[in-house]
Scaffold this motif. Structure first.
Motif, short mmCIF file in Angstrom:
data_model
loop_
_atom_site.label_atom_id
_atom_site.label_comp_id
_atom_site.label_asym_id
_atom_site.label_seq_id
_atom_site.Cartn_x
_atom_site.Cartn_y
_atom_site.Cartn_z
N HIS A 22 31.17 -0.52 26.43
CA HIS A 22 31.18 0.93 26.57
C HIS A 22 32.45 1.52 25.97
N LEU A 23 33.57 0.86 26.20
CA LEU A 23 34.82 1.33 25.62
C LEU A 23 34.76 1.28 24.10
N ALA A 24 34.17 0.25 23.54
CA ALA A 24 34.03 0.15 22.08
C ALA A 24 33.19 1.32 21.55
N ALA A 25 32.14 1.68 22.27
CA ALA A 25 31.32 2.81 21.85
C ALA A 25 32.09 4.13 21.95
N LEU A 26 32.90 4.26 23.01
CA LEU A 26 33.69 5.49 23.18
C LEU A 26 34.75 5.64 22.10
N ARG A 27 35.28 4.52 21.63
CA ARG A 27 36.32 4.58 20.60
C ARG A 27 35.84 5.26 19.33
N GLY A 28 34.56 5.23 19.10
CA GLY A 28 34.00 5.87 17.92
C GLY A 28 33.96 7.39 18.02
N GLY A 29 33.93 7.92 19.23
CA GLY A 29 33.78 9.36 19.37
C GLY A 29 34.91 10.08 20.07
N LEU A 30 35.80 9.34 20.72
CA LEU A 30 36.89 9.99 21.45
C LEU A 30 38.21 9.81 20.72
N HIS A 31 39.10 10.76 20.94
CA HIS A 31 40.43 10.70 20.33
C HIS A 31 41.44 11.27 21.32
N GLY A 32 42.69 10.95 21.12
CA GLY A 32 43.78 11.54 21.90
C GLY A 32 43.72 11.21 23.37
N PRO A 33 43.95 12.23 24.23
CA PRO A 33 44.03 12.00 25.67
C PRO A 33 42.75 11.43 26.28
N GLU A 34 41.59 11.84 25.77
CA GLU A 34 40.33 11.31 26.31
C GLU A 34 40.19 9.82 26.04
N LEU A 35 40.57 9.39 24.86
CA LEU A 35 40.52 7.97 24.53
C LEU A 35 41.54 7.20 25.37
N ASP A 36 42.72 7.76 25.56
CA ASP A 36 43.73 7.11 26.41
C ASP A 36 43.20 6.94 27.83
N LEU A 37 42.54 7.97 28.35
CA LEU A 37 41.98 7.90 29.70
C LEU A 37 40.90 6.82 29.76
N ALA A 38 40.02 6.78 28.78
CA ALA A 38 38.96 5.76 28.75
C ALA A 38 39.55 4.35 28.73
N GLU A 39 40.60 4.15 27.95
CA GLU A 39 41.24 2.83 27.88
C GLU A 39 41.92 2.47 29.20
N ARG A 40 42.56 3.46 29.85
CA ARG A 40 43.18 3.21 31.17
C ARG A 40 42.11 2.84 32.18
N LEU A 41 41.01 3.57 32.19
CA LEU A 41 39.93 3.27 33.12
C LEU A 41 39.36 1.88 32.88
N ALA A 42 39.19 1.52 31.63
CA ALA A 42 38.67 0.19 31.31
C ALA A 42 39.62 -0.90 31.79
N ARG A 43 40.93 -0.71 31.58
CA ARG A 43 41.92 -1.69 32.07
C ARG A 43 41.85 -1.82 33.58
N CYS A 44 41.80 -0.70 34.28
CA CYS A 44 41.73 -0.72 35.74
C CYS A 44 40.46 -1.43 36.21
N LEU A 45 39.35 -1.12 35.58
CA LEU A 45 38.09 -1.72 35.99
C LEU A 45 38.07 -3.22 35.74
N ARG A 46 38.59 -3.66 34.59
CA ARG A 46 38.65 -5.10 34.32
C ARG A 46 39.45 -5.82 35.40
N GLU A 47 40.60 -5.26 35.75
CA GLU A 47 41.45 -5.88 36.77
C GLU A 47 40.79 -5.86 38.14
N LEU A 48 40.12 -4.76 38.48
CA LEU A 48 39.40 -4.70 39.76
C LEU A 48 38.28 -5.73 39.81
N VAL A 49 37.58 -5.91 38.72
CA VAL A 49 36.51 -6.92 38.67
C VAL A 49 37.10 -8.30 38.91
N LEU A 50 38.20 -8.60 38.22
CA LEU A 50 38.81 -9.93 38.36
C LEU A 50 39.40 -10.15 39.75
#
Length: 127
Positions: A22-50
Motif C-alpha cells: 500500500h505504501l508503494a502505491a501511495l508513493r506514486g500519488g502522494l508528495h510532501g507532508p502526506e507522503l511523510d505521514l504515510a511512511e511514518r504510519l507504515a513504520r509504526c504499523l510494521r513495528e506494531l505487527v512485529l
C-alpha cells in the motif's frame, strides 16, 4: 555476527506485505507532508505487527484492524462513501499504539514537541 531471531507468526508477514504494498502505491500519488505521514504510519504499523507477533489474540486483532484501516482506504464513489484520509488512519494507529503501551510508536509525535508523558510536573500542576 549473531542477530536476534524472531519467530514470525503466520499472519505477520501478510500484514507487513499489505502495509508495504500500500505504501508503494501511495508513493506514486502522494508528495510532501502526506507522503511523510504515510511512511511514518507504515513504520509504526510494521513495528506494531512485529511487537505483537507473540502477544494475545486481542492485541494482534487491534493491530490487524489498524493495518486494514490504513491499507483499505475507501475512495469516494459519489455521496455513498467518504474518502478516508491519512489523518484518520493516523488516529487509529495512534490509538492502538497507546492501548498497547507503545508511546514510542505514535505517528503523531513530532520532534518539536515533547511526548505527552514528558511534560514537567510543574506544568501539570498548574492545569
Amino acid at each position: 555476527m549473531a542477530g536476534e531471531q524472531r519467530t514470525i507468526e503466520p499472519g505477520t508477514d501478510v500484514l507487513i506485505r499489505k502495509v508495504d504494498s500500500h505504501l508503494a502505491a501511495l508513493r506514486g500519488g502522494l508528495h510532501g507532508p502526506e507522503l511523510d505521514l504515510a511512511e511514518r504510519l507504515a513504520r509504526c504499523l510494521r513495528e506494531l505487527v512485529l511487537c505483537t507477533a507473540q502477544a494475545s489474540a486481542a492485541d494482534r486483532g487491534q493491530v490487524r484492524v489498524a493495518v486494514h484501516y490504513f491499507v483499505l482506504r475507501r475512495e469516494s464513489r459519489g455521496r455513498l462513501l467518504s474518502v478516508r484520509s491519512l489523518a484518520a488512519a493516523e488516529r487509529v494507529v495512534d490509538r492502538v499504539a497507546r492501548q498497547l503501551g507503545r508511546l514510542d510508536l505514535l505517528a503523531e509525535l513530532r520532534r518539536d514537541r515533547p511526548a505527552p508523558d514528558a511534560q514537567p510536573l510543574a506544568n501539570t500542576l498548574l492545569r
